[in-house]
Write a protein that holds these residues in place. Structure first.
Motif, PDB file in Angstrom:
ATOM      1  N   ALA A 117       0.922  -1.177  -0.279  1.00 10.28           N
ATOM      2  CA  ALA A 117      -0.273  -0.026   0.024  1.00 10.28           C
ATOM      3  C   ALA A 117       1.083   1.454  -0.305  1.00 10.28           C
ATOM      4  N   PHE A 118       0.470   2.494  -1.041  1.00  9.73           N
ATOM      5  CA  PHE A 118       1.197   3.375  -0.963  1.00  9.73           C
ATOM      6  C   PHE A 118       0.232   4.076   0.276  1.00  9.73           C
ATOM      7  N   THR A 156       1.756   8.626   8.701  1.00 12.30           N
ATOM      8  CA  THR A 156       2.575   8.361   9.482  1.00 12.30           C
ATOM      9  C   THR A 156       1.455   6.945   9.633  1.00 12.30           C
ATOM     10  N   PRO A 157       2.412   5.843   9.489  1.00 14.75           N
ATOM     11  CA  PRO A 157       1.550   4.149   9.981  1.00 14.75           C
ATOM     12  C   PRO A 157       1.357   4.383  11.206  1.00 14.75           C
ATOM     13  N   GLU A 158       0.107   3.856  11.650  1.00 13.86           N
ATOM     14  CA  GLU A 158      -0.319   3.170  13.203  1.00 13.86           C
ATOM     15  C   GLU A 158       0.403   2.048  13.231  1.00 13.86           C
ATOM     16  N   ASP A 159       0.024   1.067  12.076  1.00 18.51           N
ATOM     17  CA  ASP A 159       0.598  -0.255  12.324  1.00 18.51           C
ATOM     18  C   ASP A 159       1.866  -0.620  12.811  1.00 18.51           C
ATOM     19  N   LYS A 209       6.163  -2.940   7.326  1.00 20.19           N
ATOM     20  CA  LYS A 209       7.947  -2.451   6.857  1.00 20.19           C
ATOM     21  C   LYS A 209       7.421  -0.918   5.942  1.00 20.19           C
ATOM     22  N   ILE A 210       7.908  -0.593   5.944  1.00 12.64           N
ATOM     23  CA  ILE A 210       7.995   0.866   5.208  1.00 12.64           C
ATOM     24  C   ILE A 210       9.137   1.498   4.652  1.00 12.64           C
ATOM     25  N   LEU A 235       5.378  10.541   2.177  1.00 17.61           N
ATOM     26  CA  LEU A 235       4.761   9.255   0.848  1.00 17.61           C
ATOM     27  C   LEU A 235       5.622   8.437   1.122  1.00 17.61           C
ATOM     28  N   ALA A 236       5.099   6.620   1.256  1.00 15.59           N
ATOM     29  CA  ALA A 236       5.795   5.745   1.579  1.00 15.59           C
ATOM     30  C   ALA A 236       4.786   4.433   1.289  1.00 15.59           C
ATOM     31  N   LEU A 237       5.875   3.222   0.699  1.00 16.43           N
ATOM     32  CA  LEU A 237       5.323   1.936   0.841  1.00 16.43           C
ATOM     33  C   LEU A 237       4.922   1.548   2.256  1.00 16.43           C
ATOM     34  N   LEU A 238       3.822   1.066   2.376  1.00 18.64           N
ATOM     35  CA  LEU A 238       3.883  -0.179   3.665  1.00 18.64           C
ATOM     36  C   LEU A 238       3.943  -1.604   2.495  1.00 18.64           C
ATOM     37  N   TYR A 239       4.325  -2.789   3.706  1.00 13.85           N
ATOM     38  CA  TYR A 239       4.096  -3.937   3.208  1.00 13.85           C
ATOM     39  C   TYR A 239       4.364  -4.973   4.430  1.00 13.85           C
TER      40      TYR A 239
END
Length: 306
Positions: A142-143, A147-150, A154-155, A270-274
């Motif tokens: 996911a793009f 700031t991711p909460e989980d 990985k970011i 702007l980041a990628l999450l996986y």
């Protein structure tokens, strides 16, 4: 293999809480999904879900089976990833999510190039400005803007994204120019709000001389679509908080102007999450490596023009 597909369907029904949603997710009919669950229940000789016309809830046995089923699917996916890792032909479906603005401007135009380079990979792109849950929605990558909460994800950072508050000249002429966040509240400006069902009371976090501060803004309109907010702002309906890249052209043309510049919004990344995986799916790794540098170049290129 049919038993494994039954387990996979069960896991998606459990996670999504809906037979029809799980069916859409797996690209099968609700009847097929229901049949798979029934087959699994018959095999286990237990009821996994309590079904009514309005709800579907896991039984105690279903909750117990889910924990083991998750491990089974992860083990199989890890094994497939380990095998694919030593081949030169990654294949299968890749489920991607992105915010509307980022997805339309940067991600979607690059996908044909990616699938041309990797023709055995099918990309399923979902665009939404709401917060995405990778696990619950069966996503691979996911793009993300913010700031991711989980912390279990990985970011991979792509770029910093400046944001601003802006409105149309017509709105400013009618309502005046707010200088800061305090003006937005005291003068009861019409603020256009990006908000989703179940979200708490809305506030804008702005930079002040005393540090970041939340302002409880209000307005007549709210939506979960960022492009709709931009259109409302262009029509003179209020003030909007936007990433700079989404409104750069409107600012250059004078259709929108910055407001409350004494207290700008904080930048976001702007980041990628996986997900953390022992064996990362080669499809995901290829996609992340392919997209990260290209999106960064496009993003910085558009920023350099503004």
């Amino acid at each position: 293999m049919s038993y494994f597909e039954n387990i996979r369907t069960f896991v998606r029904v459990y996670e999504l809480g809906s037979m029809s949603a799980a069916a859409r997710d797996q690209r099968i009919s609700p009847a097929v999904a229901s049949s798979r669950i029934s087959q699994l229940e018959n095999h286990l000789n237990v009821r996994l879900f309590q079904r009514t016309t309005r709800s579907l809830n896991a039984t105690e046995q279903g909750k117990i089976f889910y924990e083991g089923a998750q491990r089974i699917i992860e083990a199989v996916e890890d094994a497939e990833a380990a095998i694919s890792d030593v081949t030169s032909n990654p294949r299968g479906s890749l489920y991607i999510a992105a915010p509307l603005g980022v997805g339309r401007r940067y991600i979607a135009p690059l996908l044909p190039e990616f699938t041309k380079e990797y023709p055995l990979i099918d990309v399923r792109l979902r665009l939404s400005d709401r917060r995405i849950d990778l696990t619950q929605e069966g996503l691979d990558v996911a793009f993300f803007l913010g700031t991711p909460e989980d912390s279990n994800l990985k970011i991979r950072k792509i770029a910093d994204c400046e944001r601003l508050l802006c409105a149309s000249p017509e709105y400013i002429k009618a309502r005046g120019m707010p200088q800061n966040g305090a003006d937005l509240v005291a003068q009861k400006h019409d603020c256009l709000i990006l908000r989703f069902p179940g979200a708490p009371e809305f506030q804008w976090l702005l930079e002040t001389p005393q540090g970041p501060k939340r302002f409880a803004i209000t307005g007549p309109f709210e939506t979960d679509d960022g492009d709709v907010l931009t259109n409302w702002a262009l029509e003179g309906q209020g003030i909007v908080l936007k990433p700079h890249f989404e409104v750069a052209q409107h600012l250059a043309e004078g259709r929108l102007v910055p407001v409350a510049t004494e207290t700008p919004p904080q930048p976001v990344q702007l980041a990628l999450l996986y997900a953390h995986r022992r064996h990362q799916d080669p499809k995901s790794r290829l996609f992340i490596d392919f997209m990260a540098d290209r999106v960064k170049a496009l993003f910085q290129g558009s920023s350099d023009l503004n």
